[in-house]
Enzyme design. Structure first.
Site, PDB file in Angstrom:
ATOM      1  N   GLN A 167      40.100  41.012  37.491  1.00  0.00           N
ATOM      2  CA  GLN A 167      40.050  39.814  38.341  1.00  0.00           C
ATOM      3  C   GLN A 167      39.554  38.590  37.575  1.00  0.00           C
ATOM      4  O   GLN A 167      39.769  37.458  38.002  1.00  0.00           O
ATOM      5  CB  GLN A 167      39.131  40.062  39.552  1.00  0.00           C
ATOM      6  N   ALA A 220      45.949  47.869  35.015  1.00  0.00           N
ATOM      7  CA  ALA A 220      44.505  48.053  34.879  1.00  0.00           C
ATOM      8  C   ALA A 220      44.044  49.448  35.309  1.00  0.00           C
ATOM      9  O   ALA A 220      43.045  49.955  34.797  1.00  0.00           O
ATOM     10  CB  ALA A 220      43.766  46.979  35.671  1.00  0.00           C
ATOM     11  N   THR A 221      44.754  50.068  36.229  1.00  0.00           N
ATOM     12  CA  THR A 221      44.374  51.435  36.615  1.00  0.00           C
ATOM     13  C   THR A 221      44.444  52.345  35.397  1.00  0.00           C
ATOM     14  O   THR A 221      43.508  53.101  35.111  1.00  0.00           O
ATOM     15  CB  THR A 221      45.306  51.954  37.730  1.00  0.00           C
ATOM     16  N   ALA A 234      48.654  42.210  34.258  1.00  0.00           N
ATOM     17  CA  ALA A 234      49.411  40.960  34.350  1.00  0.00           C
ATOM     18  C   ALA A 234      49.539  40.449  35.782  1.00  0.00           C
ATOM     19  O   ALA A 234      49.487  39.245  36.033  1.00  0.00           O
ATOM     20  CB  ALA A 234      50.803  41.152  33.744  1.00  0.00           C
ATOM     21  N   HIS A 235      49.671  41.380  36.742  1.00  0.00           N
ATOM     22  CA  HIS A 235      50.054  40.927  38.082  1.00  0.00           C
ATOM     23  C   HIS A 235      48.925  40.278  38.879  1.00  0.00           C
ATOM     24  O   HIS A 235      49.143  39.812  39.995  1.00  0.00           O
ATOM     25  CB  HIS A 235      50.709  42.069  38.884  1.00  0.00           C
ATOM     26  N   CYS A 286      41.895  50.871  53.774  1.00  0.00           N
ATOM     27  CA  CYS A 286      42.390  51.960  54.611  1.00  0.00           C
ATOM     28  C   CYS A 286      42.441  53.224  53.770  1.00  0.00           C
ATOM     29  O   CYS A 286      43.344  53.422  52.980  1.00  0.00           O
ATOM     30  CB  CYS A 286      43.776  51.626  55.131  1.00  0.00           C
ATOM     31  N   THR A 313      57.710  54.101  24.983  1.00  0.00           N
ATOM     32  CA  THR A 313      58.433  52.878  24.629  1.00  0.00           C
ATOM     33  C   THR A 313      57.833  51.684  25.360  1.00  0.00           C
ATOM     34  O   THR A 313      57.591  51.755  26.570  1.00  0.00           O
ATOM     35  CB  THR A 313      59.921  53.035  25.000  1.00  0.00           C
TER      36      THR A 313
END
Ligand SMILES: *Cc1c(COP(=O)(O)O)cnc(C)c1O
Length: 411
Positions: free
Chosen positions: A183, A75-76, A204-205, A330, A244
Site C-alpha cells: 500500500q 504481493a501475496t 502493480a495493481h 467476509c 517465464t
C-alpha cells in the site's frame, strides 16, 4: 453537481490501470512478444531489455540495485516467498519470527503455516492508532529470531508503521527485516538502506498497474539475503522464482513505478486535501462518527470511519453508486468484523459500522462532495429508522432536561 456514477473509491482493493501504463504495455502483447529468457535472438533481447528497464524503475527510487528485484505474481506471492523463503533458508540459525496482528492475510497465513511446521511466531499487538510499539518489538526478539515482518502501511486503516525505527533495531540485532509495502510503494518515500529493509513486497495493481504482477526486493549485500524458492523450474530470477516472465505486466509495473515516483509529492498533497475534505464534510454534519487509524501517520488516500448505529453493510447497500468497502472482511461463510479494527480496540458492534474510503489518482473534488452528501443523507436515514439511535437521543434529551435548572425547563 454533475458526477458520473458509479464512483470508484476503493483504491486499496485495486486501482485502475493508468492510460499511460496501458500504452506502455500494449506493444509487448503481440509485437514484442519474445521470451525474456531467450538468449539467442532479437525477440528475446528486446523483452529482456524491457524487463531490465523495469528492474531499474523499481529499484532506483528505493535505493536498491536492479539485480535485487525478483518478479512475482503479486504481493501475496512476494510475502509468501519472503517469509517462507527466509524461514527455510535460516532454519539453522533459528525458528522465531516476529510480525504484527494487523498484517495482511498473505503475511499472517504464511506465518500460520510456518507455525504448523514448528516455527515460533510472535504477533505484536498495536495501539489504538494501529501502531506497533518499538520497545515491545525489542522485548520480543530472542537469539532465535530470524525475521521481523511488519507492513509499511495498513490496507484498511492506512496507518504507517515506524519502518525506519524497525529497520534500525533489526540491523542492531542482526535480524532480517521484511516489509509488506504493497500500500505504501509509490505513495510515500521508501529507501531500503536508510530504512534497513532487507526484503520488500510490492504489487502493480495497487499503484495503477495491471493485476497479477508484483515483485520482491531481496537485499544482495550487507547482508546477502538467501530465500529458498517456492517455485522451481528454469532458475529464472537468480533461482528465486522460476517461470517465464510476464513481460507486458512487468513493463506496466515499471511504467507505474516511474509515474508514481514523478508524481508522488503532488499526488500525496492532492489526496491528503481530498481526504481531509471528505473527513471534515462528514464530521461537520454527523455526530457519533469515529475515525479509525492514526490521524496523521496515514496513507494520503485512506479514510476509515465508523458510523455508530448504522450497519456498514446497510450503508454500503444504500450507497450503491459509490464503490467503497466495509472494514469487515467476509471470511468464508460468516461475516466477521475486521480483525484490524478489533486489533485497534474498536468494539465489535462499532466495527460492524465501518466504511473504508480509498481515494486515488482519478478521484475528483466533485466526487468527494457528492460522496459527503450521500453519506450524510443515508446515515441520517438509517439512523432515523434505528431504534437504538432513537433510544440514545431520548436518553440524551432526558439527561439534558434533568441537568437544566427548573426555571430553564419551564421556558
Ligand atoms: C493487496 C495487498 C496484498 C496482496 O497483493 P496481491 O498482489 O493482490 O496479491 C498484500 N498486502 C497488502 C498490504 C495489500 O494491500
Amino acid at each position: 453537481m454533475k458526477v458520473k456514477t458509479p464512483i470508484y473509491m476503493d483504491n486499496h482493493a485495486t486501482t485502475p490501470v493508468d492510460p499511460r501504463v496501458l500504452e506502455a504495455m500494449i506493444p509487448y502483447f503481440a509485437d514484442k512478444f519474445g521470451n525474456a529468457a531467450s538468449r539467442s535472438h532479437a525477440y528475446g533481447w528486446e523483452s529482456e531489455a524491457a524487463v531490465d528497464t523495469t528492474r531499474e524503475q523499481i529499484a532506483r527510487p528505493i535505493g536498491a540495485s536492479p539485480r535485487e528485484i525478483v518478479f512475482t505474481s503479486g504481493a501475496t506471492e512476494s510475502d509468501n516467498l519472503a517469509i517462507k523463503g527466509v524461514a527455510d533458508s535460516y532454519s539453522q540459525k533459528g525458528n522465531h519470527i516476529v510480525t504484527c496482528v494487523t498484517e495482511h492475510k498473505a503475511v499472517l497465513d504464511s506465518c500460520k503455516v510456518l507455525e504448523r511446521r514448528g516455527y515460533q511466531i510472535t504477533y505484536l499487538p498495536v495501539n489504538s492508532d494501529g501502531l506497533i510499539d518499538i520497545q515491545r518489538l525489542e522485548d520480543a526478539l530472542t537469539d532465535k529470531t530470524i525475521l521481523i515482518s511488519i507492513m509499511a502501511a495498513n490496507n484498511e486503516i492506512g496507518t504507517i508503521q515506524p519502518v525506519k525505527e524497525i529497520g534500525r533495531l533489526a540491523k542492531e540485532k542482526g535480524i532480517l527485516f521484511h516489509t509488506d509495502a504493497t500500500q505504501a510503494f509509490g505513495k510515500i518515500p521508501l529507501n531500503v538502506d536508510e530504512m534497513g529493509i532487507d526484503l520488500l513486497s510490492l504489487t502493480a495493481h495497487k499503484m495503477y498497474g495491471p493485476k497479477g504482477i508484483g515483485a520482491l526486493y531481496v537485499r544482495s549485500a550487507k547482508p546477502r539475503v538467501k530465500v529458498t524458492p517456492m517455485i522451481d523450474g528454469g532458475g529464472h530470477e537468480r533461482g528465486m522464482r522460476s517461470g517465464t516472465l510476464n513481460v507486458p505486466g512487468i513493463v506496466g509495473l515499471g511504467r507505474a513505478c516511474e509515474i508514481a515516483q514523478q508524481e508522488m509529492v503532488a499526488e500525496a498533497n492532492g489526496l491528503t486535501a481530498l481526504r481531509e475534505r471528505l473527513k471534515e464534510g462528514i464530521l461537520s454534519q454527523l455526530d457519533d462518527v469515529y475515525i479509525n487509524g492514526h490521524p496523521a501517520k496515514r496513507l494520503p488516500g485512506n479514510m476509515n470511519m465508523s458510523f455508530a448505529y448504522v450497519e456498514g453493510e446497510s450503508l454500503l447497500m444504500a450507497l450503491k453508486e459509490i464503490a467503497v468497502s466495509t472494514g469487515s472482511a467476509c471470511t468464508s461463510a460468516s461475516l466477521e468484523p475486521s480483525y484490524v479494527l478489533r486489533a485497534i480496540g474498536v468494539e465489535e458492534e462499532l466495527a460492524h459500522t465501518s466504511i473504508r474510503f480509498g481515494l486515488g489518482r482519478f478521484n475528483t473534488q466533485d466526487e468527494v462532495d457528492y460522496t459527503i452528501g450521500r453519506v450524510v443523507e443515508e446515515v441520517g436515514r438509517l439512523r432515523g429508522i434505528s431504534p437504538l439511535y432513537k433510544a440514545k437521543k431520548m436518553k440524551l434529551q432526558n439527561r439534558r432536561q434533568v441537568e437544566m435548572k427548573p426555571q430553564e425547563r419551564a421556558s
